[in-house]
Enzyme design. Structure first.
Site, PDB file in Angstrom:
ATOM      1  N   LYS A 111       0.977  -1.315   0.369  1.00 31.67           N
ATOM      2  CA  LYS A 111       0.004  -0.105   0.099  1.00 31.67           C
ATOM      3  C   LYS A 111       0.574   1.336   0.226  1.00 31.67           C
ATOM      4  CE  LYS A 111      -2.209   1.226   3.918  1.00 31.67           C
ATOM      5  NZ  LYS A 111      -2.376   2.960   3.663  1.00 31.67           N
ATOM      6  N   ASP A 140      -2.849   4.361  -2.109  1.00 32.47           N
ATOM      7  CA  ASP A 140      -4.334   4.367  -1.511  1.00 32.47           C
ATOM      8  C   ASP A 140      -4.189   6.540  -1.321  1.00 32.47           C
ATOM      9  OD1 ASP A 140      -6.268   4.799   0.895  1.00 32.47           O
ATOM     10  OD2 ASP A 140      -4.663   3.930   2.033  1.00 32.47           O
ATOM     11  N   LYS A 173      -7.023   8.358  -1.402  1.00 30.87           N
ATOM     12  CA  LYS A 173      -8.793   8.837  -1.429  1.00 30.87           C
ATOM     13  C   LYS A 173      -8.618  10.231  -2.082  1.00 30.87           C
ATOM     14  CE  LYS A 173      -8.085   6.593   3.736  1.00 30.87           C
ATOM     15  NZ  LYS A 173      -6.309   6.599   3.715  1.00 30.87           N
ATOM     16  N   ASP A 176     -12.799  14.863  -5.155  1.00 35.92           N
ATOM     17  CA  ASP A 176     -12.614  16.238  -5.867  1.00 35.92           C
ATOM     18  C   ASP A 176     -14.344  16.009  -6.697  1.00 35.92           C
ATOM     19  OD1 ASP A 176     -11.960  18.439  -7.287  1.00 35.92           O
ATOM     20  OD2 ASP A 176      -9.749  17.896  -5.838  1.00 35.92           O
ATOM     21  N   THR A 221     -11.747   6.701  10.484  1.00 36.25           N
ATOM     22  CA  THR A 221     -12.184   6.568  11.858  1.00 36.25           C
ATOM     23  C   THR A 221     -11.409   7.008  12.612  1.00 36.25           C
ATOM     24  OG1 THR A 221      -9.690   5.482  11.760  1.00 36.25           O
ATOM     25  CG2 THR A 221     -11.760   3.570  11.479  1.00 36.25           C
ATOM     26  N   ARG A 245       2.886  -1.771  10.966  1.00 37.83           N
ATOM     27  CA  ARG A 245       3.657  -1.593  11.839  1.00 37.83           C
ATOM     28  C   ARG A 245       4.496  -3.320  12.305  1.00 37.83           C
ATOM     29  NH1 ARG A 245       1.305   3.341  14.631  1.00 37.83           N
ATOM     30  NH2 ARG A 245      -0.512   2.745  13.066  1.00 37.83           N
TER      31      ARG A 245
END
Ligand code: C5P
Length: 255
Positions: free
Chosen positions: A37, A64, A66, A69, A128, A219
């Site tokens: 990603k 990714d 996002k 527009d 989130t 991570r």
């Protein structure tokens, strides 16, 4: 799920800021994960060349960025992402039906015309990081859970292939939208791992069993002493999760 199948469904979040680290992780993990990603930080740092670089080293890319527009702009950006050969890309469902529809239509059209593999278009519903009060501030009176379901339905009706969703949203989305949408789930932590800044985490096994199709993990792999082994352990746990899901489905079918 066999391990090769589980592996194809593990997405490593390449949250690093240097080409040296990109090269290191892609070399280590190209045979252990399904996709890499690339998010805003890395893309702004390195540009579209980073996608080609990962692909040249055998990696598949989930872009990714996002997009959010006006419809024409998102459609054009999505077409360029398709031309880069990414397998998945993200856009905000809150950009509205027309934005989602036009992006879907434009990508489908260009992929047919130029004989490209069509990337999956994934919608982000409610970030989130936003709680009930944040939504109120921007004029959304529904709570986060209701808003997620509302936007999930809207995205599905606009032809979107799937959603990025948090683990605790899986069940509600499946209930509202059925099994066809691809659910890509971050916020996953191996059993006994540290949650970092993720709040409500599920293990790989739990997320797959709950109905996730792909898991995004950063991570716990990136910072492991042995990232390759960390990825293998997650894949093994995903494979167990799917077997558990299948056996639950079979029991339900038989009852
Ligand atoms: O390191 P970690 O496994 O927490 O990384 C998860 C990845 O998924 C990060 O790139 C993060 O930005 C992304 N993500 C997330 N939660 C969301 C949406 C995306 O953690 N709700």
């Amino acid at each position: 799920m066999s391990r090769p199948r589980a592996r194809r469904r593990l997405i490593f979040a390449l949250d690093v800021a240097s080409l040296k680290e990109v090269d290191r992780y892609v070399a280590l993990l190209a045979d252990e994960v399904g996709l890499f990603k690339v998010g805003k930080q890395l893309f702004v740092h390195a540009g579209p060349e980073i996608v080609r670089r990962i692909q040249a080293k055998g990696g598949t890319v989930f872009l990714d960025l996002k997009f959010h527009d006006i419809p024409q702009t998102v459609a054009s950006a999505s077409v360029e992402a398709a031309r880069l050969g990414v397998q998945m890309l993200t856009l905000h469902a809150s950009g509205g039906t027309e934005m989602l529809r036009q992006a879907h239509r434009a990508v489908r059209g260009v992929c047919r015309a130029e004989r490209l593999a069509r990337p999956a278009l994934l919608a982000v519903t409610v970030l989130t990081s936003l709680g009930r009060d944040d939504l109120k501030q921007i004029g959304v009176s529904a709570g986060p859970a209701a808003q997620v379901v509302r936007l999930a339905r809207l995205a599905q009706q606009a032809g979107i292939d799937g959603l990025v969703a948090s683990p605790q949203e899986i069940t509600a989305i499946r209930r509202a939208c059925g099994d066809k949408l691809t659910l890509v789930i971050p916020g996953v932590r191996p059993q006994g791992g540290t949650p970092d800044d993720q709040k409500r985490v599920l293990t790989p096994h739990q997320a797959i069993q709950a109905g996730a199709n792909y898991l995004v993990v950063g991570r716990p792999i990136r910072d492991a002493a042995d990232p390759r082994q960390a990825a293998r352990d997650i894949v093994a746990d995903m494979a167990r999760g799917l077997r558990a899901r299948r056996s639950t489905e079979q029991t339900q079918d038989g009852s």
